[in-house]
Design an enzyme around this catalytic site. Structure first.
Site, PDB file in Angstrom:
ATOM      1  N   GLY A 106       6.472   9.047   3.590  1.00  0.00           N
ATOM      2  CA  GLY A 106       6.520  10.451   3.167  1.00  0.00           C
ATOM      3  C   GLY A 106       5.459  10.881   2.172  1.00  0.00           C
ATOM      4  N   ASP A 155       1.494  -0.135   7.246  1.00  0.00           N
ATOM      5  CA  ASP A 155       1.246   1.244   6.806  1.00  0.00           C
ATOM      6  C   ASP A 155       1.807   1.453   5.404  1.00  0.00           C
ATOM      7  OD1 ASP A 155       0.849   3.956   6.527  1.00  0.00           O
ATOM      8  OD2 ASP A 155       2.103   4.541   8.239  1.00  0.00           O
ATOM      9  N   GLY A 156       0.942   1.835   4.476  1.00  0.00           N
ATOM     10  CA  GLY A 156       1.404   2.231   3.148  1.00  0.00           C
ATOM     11  C   GLY A 156       0.703   1.507   2.019  1.00  0.00           C
ATOM     12  N   ASP A 216      -0.449  11.175  10.439  1.00  0.00           N
ATOM     13  CA  ASP A 216       0.948  11.289  10.013  1.00  0.00           C
ATOM     14  C   ASP A 216       1.433  12.700  10.291  1.00  0.00           C
ATOM     15  OD1 ASP A 216       1.457   8.682   8.695  1.00  0.00           O
ATOM     16  OD2 ASP A 216      -0.171   9.313   7.375  1.00  0.00           O
TER      17      ASP A 216
END
Ligand code: ZN
Length: 235
Positions: free
Chosen positions: A145, A178-179, A37
């Site tokens: 984020g 993703d996540g 990332d």
């Protein structure tokens, strides 16, 4: 397409003081993809990793596939430097540039595989204008984020939407999720067409038995999902 199921650990979840040791252990555990990332503090309100982390990884592990998730504005400014640093896949957010197709073409021309990322608030039909160009679609299961969020259950039907699009158009791009991936969500994601799993603190890192054993357990879960019915012809 052939069923492909890939564990892509996200290095943002490492203890940064042990980054080298963690990467070494991941590689020895058989991991082939590393998710990196990159955040610029503008597209997302956080900062993560300099570009040089890529070249340092590639120098030591040339066979590792680097799965770069760029959260920076504008993404086109970073394409050539990321190619030079050894990015294999470069994925950017569709709302981080006014020129999605131009950015995508720049990625391909620089010799990388190109991917696009959609946030939970973006409709899957926003992928339609360029779906035939992509090598990977990343469906975010959290707002981007920060690590440590919760997996949004609404992600699973969104993966299915993208998988149907892939099937209907006869394409073979990878679907990346993703996540906050955790165990209850792995098999549903596999069933609905996901291929690449960005793993973090609920699966691979911060596990009491360590990275090697956690990677093995996650691979077993992927294989279980595959055996239970990963069937792209079903949708
Ligand atoms: Zn990511």
């Amino acid at each position: 397409m052939e069923p492909v199921l890939i564990n892509s650990p996200s290095l943002a979840n490492c203890n940064l003081l042990e980054l080298g040791d963690n990467v070494d252990e991941l590689v020895r555990a058989g991991v082939r993809f590393l998710h990196i990332d990159l955040m610029d503090g503008h597209y997302v309100p956080n900062l993560c990793f300099p570009i040089r982390v890529l070249s340092d990884i590639k120098e030591k592990y040339p066979d590792i596939i680097t799965d770069v998730h760029l959260m920076a504005i504008p993404p086109e400014d970073y394409v050539q430097r990321l190619a030079d640093a050894g990015a294999d896949y470069l994925s950017f957010h569709i709302d981080s540039t006014r020129f999605t197709i131009r950015t995508f073409n720049a990625i391909k021309n620089a010799g990388m595989k190109g991917g696009v990322v959609i946030n939970p608030s973006q409709g899957t039909d926003s992928l339609l204008p360029f779906i035939d160009l992509v090598d990977m679609v990343t469906v975010m299961a959290v707002e981007p984020g920060f690590a440590g969020q919760r997996f949004m259950e609404r992600t699973v039907p969104r993966i299915l939407d993208v998988a149907r699009m892939r099937k209907q158009k006869g394409l073979d791009f990878l679907i990346n999720v993703d996540g906050a991936i955790n165990y209850p969500n792995v098999i549903p994601c596999v069933h609905n067409g996901a291929n690449v799993f960005v793993t973090g603190i609920y699966t691979v890192f911060k596990q009491p038995d360590g990275i090697t054993s956690a990677c093995r357990r996650f691979e077993d879960e992927l294989r279980k999902g595959e055996a239970l019915g990963f069937d792209p012809d079903a949708y």
